[in-house]
Scaffold this motif. Sequence first.
Motif, PDB file in Angstrom:
ATOM      1  N   LEU A   1      45.985  48.697  32.578  1.00 25.12           N
ATOM      2  CA  LEU A   1      44.887  48.318  31.702  1.00 25.12           C
ATOM      3  C   LEU A   1      44.923  49.103  30.390  1.00 25.12           C
ATOM      4  O   LEU A   1      44.608  48.561  29.317  1.00 25.12           O
ATOM      5  CB  LEU A   1      43.557  48.559  32.430  1.00 25.12           C
ATOM      6  CG  LEU A   1      42.433  47.593  32.116  1.00 25.12           C
ATOM      7  CD1 LEU A   1      42.906  46.162  32.314  1.00 25.12           C
ATOM      8  CD2 LEU A   1      41.249  47.870  33.012  1.00 25.12           C
ATOM      9  N   PHE A  25      52.661  32.855  30.008  1.00 28.72           N
ATOM     10  CA  PHE A  25      51.688  32.070  30.746  1.00 28.72           C
ATOM     11  C   PHE A  25      52.066  30.593  30.815  1.00 28.72           C
ATOM     12  O   PHE A  25      51.231  29.709  30.739  1.00 28.72           O
ATOM     13  CB  PHE A  25      50.280  32.223  30.153  1.00 28.72           C
ATOM     14  CG  PHE A  25      49.217  32.126  31.207  1.00 28.72           C
ATOM     15  CD1 PHE A  25      49.073  33.114  32.159  1.00 28.72           C
ATOM     16  CD2 PHE A  25      48.372  31.040  31.262  1.00 28.72           C
ATOM     17  CE1 PHE A  25      48.116  33.031  33.136  1.00 28.72           C
ATOM     18  CE2 PHE A  25      47.401  30.939  32.243  1.00 28.72           C
ATOM     19  CZ  PHE A  25      47.271  31.936  33.181  1.00 28.72           C
ATOM     20  N   ALA A  59      48.332  45.087  33.717  1.00 26.17           N
ATOM     21  CA  ALA A  59      47.612  45.514  34.914  1.00 26.17           C
ATOM     22  C   ALA A  59      48.112  44.731  36.125  1.00 26.17           C
ATOM     23  O   ALA A  59      48.412  45.304  37.177  1.00 26.17           O
ATOM     24  CB  ALA A  59      46.114  45.320  34.726  1.00 26.17           C
ATOM     25  N   PHE A  60      48.231  43.437  35.980  1.00 28.69           N
ATOM     26  CA  PHE A  60      48.698  42.591  37.075  1.00 28.69           C
ATOM     27  C   PHE A  60      50.095  43.023  37.529  1.00 28.69           C
ATOM     28  O   PHE A  60      50.336  43.270  38.713  1.00 28.69           O
ATOM     29  CB  PHE A  60      48.721  41.128  36.610  1.00 28.69           C
ATOM     30  CG  PHE A  60      48.981  40.163  37.732  1.00 28.69           C
ATOM     31  CD1 PHE A  60      47.926  39.507  38.353  1.00 28.69           C
ATOM     32  CD2 PHE A  60      50.271  39.891  38.157  1.00 28.69           C
ATOM     33  CE1 PHE A  60      48.155  38.611  39.380  1.00 28.69           C
ATOM     34  CE2 PHE A  60      50.509  39.011  39.180  1.00 28.69           C
ATOM     35  CZ  PHE A  60      49.445  38.363  39.801  1.00 28.69           C
ATOM     36  N   LEU A  95      41.117  38.718  33.890  1.00 28.02           N
ATOM     37  CA  LEU A  95      41.196  39.224  32.517  1.00 28.02           C
ATOM     38  C   LEU A  95      42.139  38.378  31.673  1.00 28.02           C
ATOM     39  O   LEU A  95      41.863  38.068  30.517  1.00 28.02           O
ATOM     40  CB  LEU A  95      41.679  40.675  32.522  1.00 28.02           C
ATOM     41  CG  LEU A  95      40.643  41.738  32.838  1.00 28.02           C
ATOM     42  CD1 LEU A  95      41.318  43.096  32.927  1.00 28.02           C
ATOM     43  CD2 LEU A  95      39.584  41.761  31.751  1.00 28.02           C
ATOM     44  N   ILE A  96      43.276  38.026  32.276  1.00 28.09           N
ATOM     45  CA  ILE A  96      44.250  37.222  31.527  1.00 28.09           C
ATOM     46  C   ILE A  96      43.636  35.883  31.154  1.00 28.09           C
ATOM     47  O   ILE A  96      43.732  35.432  30.012  1.00 28.09           O
ATOM     48  CB  ILE A  96      45.528  36.989  32.358  1.00 28.09           C
ATOM     49  CG1 ILE A  96      46.180  38.318  32.693  1.00 28.09           C
ATOM     50  CG2 ILE A  96      46.496  36.101  31.615  1.00 28.09           C
ATOM     51  CD1 ILE A  96      47.304  38.211  33.677  1.00 28.09           C
ATOM     52  N   LEU A 143      53.742  36.079  32.938  1.00 28.63           N
ATOM     53  CA  LEU A 143      52.306  36.084  32.647  1.00 28.63           C
ATOM     54  C   LEU A 143      52.037  36.169  31.156  1.00 28.63           C
ATOM     55  O   LEU A 143      51.071  35.620  30.639  1.00 28.63           O
ATOM     56  CB  LEU A 143      51.635  37.268  33.339  1.00 28.63           C
ATOM     57  CG  LEU A 143      51.269  37.041  34.795  1.00 28.63           C
ATOM     58  CD1 LEU A 143      50.731  38.311  35.380  1.00 28.63           C
ATOM     59  CD2 LEU A 143      50.232  35.934  34.893  1.00 28.63           C
ATOM     60  N   PRO A 162      45.111  41.716  27.593  1.00 23.67           N
ATOM     61  CA  PRO A 162      44.283  42.128  28.718  1.00 23.67           C
ATOM     62  C   PRO A 162      44.752  41.542  30.049  1.00 23.67           C
ATOM     63  O   PRO A 162      44.937  40.341  30.166  1.00 23.67           O
ATOM     64  CB  PRO A 162      42.880  41.618  28.358  1.00 23.67           C
ATOM     65  CG  PRO A 162      43.091  40.627  27.283  1.00 23.67           C
ATOM     66  CD  PRO A 162      44.327  41.045  26.557  1.00 23.67           C
ATOM     67  N   GLY A 163      44.973  42.425  31.015  1.00 26.99           N
ATOM     68  CA  GLY A 163      45.287  41.996  32.368  1.00 26.99           C
ATOM     69  C   GLY A 163      46.757  41.826  32.677  1.00 26.99           C
ATOM     70  O   GLY A 163      47.143  41.905  33.836  1.00 26.99           O
ATOM     71  N   VAL A 164      47.588  41.621  31.675  1.00 20.14           N
ATOM     72  CA  VAL A 164      48.983  41.278  31.962  1.00 20.14           C
ATOM     73  C   VAL A 164      49.732  42.465  32.550  1.00 20.14           C
ATOM     74  O   VAL A 164      50.330  42.378  33.628  1.00 20.14           O
ATOM     75  CB  VAL A 164      49.686  40.768  30.692  1.00 20.14           C
ATOM     76  CG1 VAL A 164      51.104  40.370  31.014  1.00 20.14           C
ATOM     77  CG2 VAL A 164      48.934  39.595  30.106  1.00 20.14           C
ATOM     78  N   SER A 204      42.817  41.334  37.439  1.00 21.93           N
ATOM     79  CA  SER A 204      43.749  41.256  36.306  1.00 21.93           C
ATOM     80  C   SER A 204      43.907  39.822  35.853  1.00 21.93           C
ATOM     81  O   SER A 204      43.887  39.523  34.660  1.00 21.93           O
ATOM     82  CB  SER A 204      45.133  41.781  36.717  1.00 21.93           C
ATOM     83  OG  SER A 204      45.024  42.989  37.384  1.00 21.93           O
ATOM     84  N   THR A 247      48.085  46.973  23.606  1.00 23.78           N
ATOM     85  CA  THR A 247      48.912  45.863  23.141  1.00 23.78           C
ATOM     86  C   THR A 247      48.133  44.557  23.066  1.00 23.78           C
ATOM     87  O   THR A 247      48.712  43.514  22.794  1.00 23.78           O
ATOM     88  CB  THR A 247      50.121  45.664  24.071  1.00 23.78           C
ATOM     89  OG1 THR A 247      49.620  45.498  25.402  1.00 23.78           O
ATOM     90  CG2 THR A 247      51.043  46.847  24.035  1.00 23.78           C
ATOM     91  N   ASN A 248      46.833  44.601  23.314  1.00 16.75           N
ATOM     92  CA  ASN A 248      45.996  43.405  23.239  1.00 16.75           C
ATOM     93  C   ASN A 248      46.452  42.300  24.177  1.00 16.75           C
ATOM     94  O   ASN A 248      46.482  41.127  23.808  1.00 16.75           O
ATOM     95  CB  ASN A 248      45.945  42.856  21.810  1.00 16.75           C
ATOM     96  CG  ASN A 248      45.196  43.790  20.900  1.00 16.75           C
ATOM     97  OD1 ASN A 248      44.273  44.471  21.346  1.00 16.75           O
ATOM     98  ND2 ASN A 248      45.586  43.840  19.656  1.00 16.75           N
ATOM     99  N   GLU A 302      44.534  42.222  41.777  1.00 15.98           N
ATOM    100  CA  GLU A 302      45.321  41.174  41.128  1.00 15.98           C
ATOM    101  C   GLU A 302      44.417  40.063  40.612  1.00 15.98           C
ATOM    102  O   GLU A 302      44.616  39.535  39.522  1.00 15.98           O
ATOM    103  CB  GLU A 302      46.359  40.604  42.110  1.00 15.98           C
ATOM    104  CG  GLU A 302      47.478  41.556  42.463  1.00 15.98           C
ATOM    105  CD  GLU A 302      48.362  41.958  41.302  1.00 15.98           C
ATOM    106  OE1 GLU A 302      47.831  42.422  40.287  1.00 15.98           O
ATOM    107  OE2 GLU A 302      49.585  41.826  41.406  1.00 15.98           O
TER     108      GLU A 302
END
Lengths: 167, 281
Positions: free
Chosen positions: A61, A133, A74-75, B27-28, A130, A70-72, B24, A67-68, B21
Amino acid sequence: MIILVQNIARFIILILVQVFVLNNIRFSGFINPYIYILFILLLPVRFPRWLSLIVGFIMGLIIDSFTNTPGVHAFATVLLAYFRNPVIKAFLSIEEGANPVPGFYTFGVSAFVKYVVSLVIVHHTAFYFLEIFSFENAGLTFVRLLMNSVVTILIIFGIQSVKSGKS
Amino acid sequence: MRKLIAFLIKYSVVILFIALELLSFGLIVNNNGYQKSVFFSSGNTLLASFYEVSNSVVEYFFLRQANDGLSAENTQLKNEIVNLRNQLQSMTADSTVRKLKHPIDPQNEIAYIYAKVIHNSTNKMQNFITLNKGERDGIKVDMGVVNEEGVVGIVSKVTEKFSVVIPILNPKMQINSKFKKNNYSGPIVWDGKDYRFARLNDIARHVKFSLGDSLITSGYTYSFPEGILIGTVDDFTIKESDAYYNIRVQLAVNFRTLSHVQVINYLNYEEQHSLEQSVIQ
């Protein structure tokens, strides 16, 4: 105790290096190695699994925030943290009570290479698909993730081979 | 119930994994949600301040490009000023009375060529400056060279891609100068001692001037139009028996830090030169 301090320092340094140095490389257009996952890779083998998931999530996170995306990260990092233990189990057997820190010396060269390569590829695959996407241009995404994986893996081996002498 | 707890404990890691997961992934997917995107992004004040520090270090590496860009722009603006000034002059009453076919005063027809200093010395007896522009960029021998501070020198040799300038810091060089306030003129020559100072000769005893007076180009040569700053009077002495002052001039240009210059292209050089040659012969 030393290991705790070592890991906190590693956490901070890897994030700084990732954000301020490696994210600015853009060598040949799309080489952007992600070294920060080295932190998760180098957690002690018996580090609580749930904690490594949470740490991975937080770290991803933080990188995401810079890097703007969000979530990538982190996942991908949580995925990496989850697969770490099965991968270790698959490539070598750790004795009861031992709690080695992954490295060329503790794991042996071939087991450590397999460990790093497989986990980096897991992380990068998740990350690049991701990030885009979509599965459009999957070929190009595949090339990107392969090239970046190679660079990341080489840098990780470089860092480890420099370090392994002393520990 | 006990079975459920046992199940939860047994699969706690998997559940945590799936939960993180999903988080996240959420969030994506919710990338566009305003609040989240501000908090987990470089728009966050804390992260932005990190980037600011990083940028303040990195920007030094790009100063060179910034300089190049600014100098090029400067040259372009100077050319524009010259054009506008000429237009203005052509519209004043003075020139309309003369009804010249030529609307611009011919001695003002100049254009600037931007060049970069690639070699420079200040510590020798005879100093030279090399520029990265040459014949193919329109530079010719005898053109004047200035920068934003004042007069630098005169082009002495030109090849296809490079040119060599004799700066004021060379005893071979004499630049005709005059006092801005009273037009008394005399040559400025370097004495080889200090890169900051030169000497002004041939100023007779009766001329009145004071410390700090500006010396500008006289406009009597092909190289420089009138009025470009050369330096200021720094110190002067005169003995009882002397007919001329001994004047030390502080040069306007700092030759130690010279990096970008403009070469003055006097557009009517050929015409004026051939005219004057024909009179001499």
